[in-house]
Design a protein around this motif. Structure first.
Motif, mmCIF file in Angstrom:
data_model
loop_
_atom_site.group_PDB
_atom_site.id
_atom_site.type_symbol
_atom_site.label_atom_id
_atom_site.label_comp_id
_atom_site.label_asym_id
_atom_site.label_seq_id
_atom_site.Cartn_x
_atom_site.Cartn_y
_atom_site.Cartn_z
ATOM 1 N N UNK A 51 0.826 -1.211 0.000
ATOM 2 C CA UNK A 51 0.000 0.000 0.000
ATOM 3 C C UNK A 51 0.861 1.262 0.000
ATOM 4 N N UNK A 52 1.703 1.387 -1.018
ATOM 5 C CA UNK A 52 2.652 2.495 -1.110
ATOM 6 C C UNK A 52 1.985 3.696 -1.785
ATOM 7 N N UNK A 53 2.158 4.861 -1.193
ATOM 8 C CA UNK A 53 1.643 6.109 -1.753
ATOM 9 C C UNK A 53 2.794 7.097 -1.897
ATOM 10 N N UNK A 54 2.932 7.667 -3.095
ATOM 11 C CA UNK A 54 3.903 8.732 -3.348
ATOM 12 C C UNK A 54 3.098 9.977 -3.678
ATOM 13 N N UNK A 64 1.943 -1.390 -5.199
ATOM 14 C CA UNK A 64 2.192 -2.446 -4.218
ATOM 15 C C UNK A 64 3.609 -2.347 -3.676
ATOM 16 N N UNK A 65 4.544 -1.928 -4.553
ATOM 17 C CA UNK A 65 5.957 -1.819 -4.176
ATOM 18 C C UNK A 65 6.590 -0.672 -4.945
ATOM 19 N N UNK A 79 11.980 6.726 -9.199
ATOM 20 C CA UNK A 79 10.991 5.960 -8.458
ATOM 21 C C UNK A 79 10.408 4.913 -9.406
ATOM 22 N N UNK A 80 10.495 3.641 -9.034
ATOM 23 C CA UNK A 80 9.953 2.560 -9.851
ATOM 24 C C UNK A 80 8.820 1.916 -9.062
ATOM 25 N N UNK A 81 7.593 2.180 -9.494
ATOM 26 C CA UNK A 81 6.396 1.688 -8.811
ATOM 27 C C UNK A 81 5.860 0.463 -9.547
ATOM 28 N N UNK A 82 5.600 -0.590 -8.791
ATOM 29 C CA UNK A 82 5.057 -1.815 -9.379
ATOM 30 C C UNK A 82 3.735 -2.142 -8.706
ATOM 31 N N UNK A 83 2.779 -2.580 -9.511
ATOM 32 C CA UNK A 83 1.481 -2.920 -8.947
ATOM 33 C C UNK A 83 0.633 -3.701 -9.924
#
Length: 180
Positions: A51-54, A64-65, A79-83
């Protein structure tokens, strides 16, 4: 080739009309919150999970990460966001909102660019672009969408009728004397 260039021009024009993220967003701090965080100080990386929020001003990324690579120094983080999917949204200077989703969203702070990779989709106002890979430069107001699978899978852009109706209404003269 001419059809491809026309499609890219139409796509860019759909997104280029004052599609600049609020300049004040880029002057605000970037905040990341999550259920857990791992920091590797020696390699200047961090991994946030669950539950990552930027946030940075009106910009939001949910995933998710998120892996943060800070080897380039302050202000040059990646920033590398995966979900499933990861989600991006931001208010533009013209008051419109851009939203996007993909399996992976990469935000490069110094270039002010978002790359959407895997089942990518970007929506602004009444237009939507889908592809395997979408690169969106917020500062230059440029978008590039690509397909990784040749003829089997293609880039798709949808222009919704509401935009065309609005444009036609703006072109119509106020006088009812002219039936054309």
């Amino acid at each position: 080739m001419k059809k491809m260039m026309l499609l890219l021009t139409l796509t860019a024009s759909a997104f280029a009309l004052n599609v600049e993220a609020g300049e004040s967003d880029f002057n605000k701090p970037i905040t990341v919150d999550a259920q857990s965080q791992f920091v590797d100080g020696k390699n200047k990386t961090s991994v946030f999970r669950e539950d990552v929020h930027i946030t940075q001003g009106s910009m939001e990324i949910k995933a998710d990460e998120v892996e943060v690579i800070a080897t380039g120094g302050e202000g040059r983080e990646i920033f590398i966001a995966r979900g499933n999917p990861a989600i991006y949204a931001q208010d533009m200077d013209d008051g419109s909102r851009v939203s996007a989703q993909a399996n992976t969203i990469t935000y490069e702070v110094v270039t002010r660019a978002i790359t959407l990779d895997g089942n990518a989709q970007l929506v602004r106002d009444t237009s939507m672009v889908q592809g395997d890979l979408i690169q969106f430069d917020m500062e230059k107001e440029q978008l590039l969408a690509e397909s990784n699978d040749g003829e089997k899978r293609r880039v798709k852009t949808v222009f919704r009728p509401e935009a065309f109706k609005k444009a036609q209404n703006e072109k119509q003269p106020e006088s009812q004397d002219n039936p054309f």
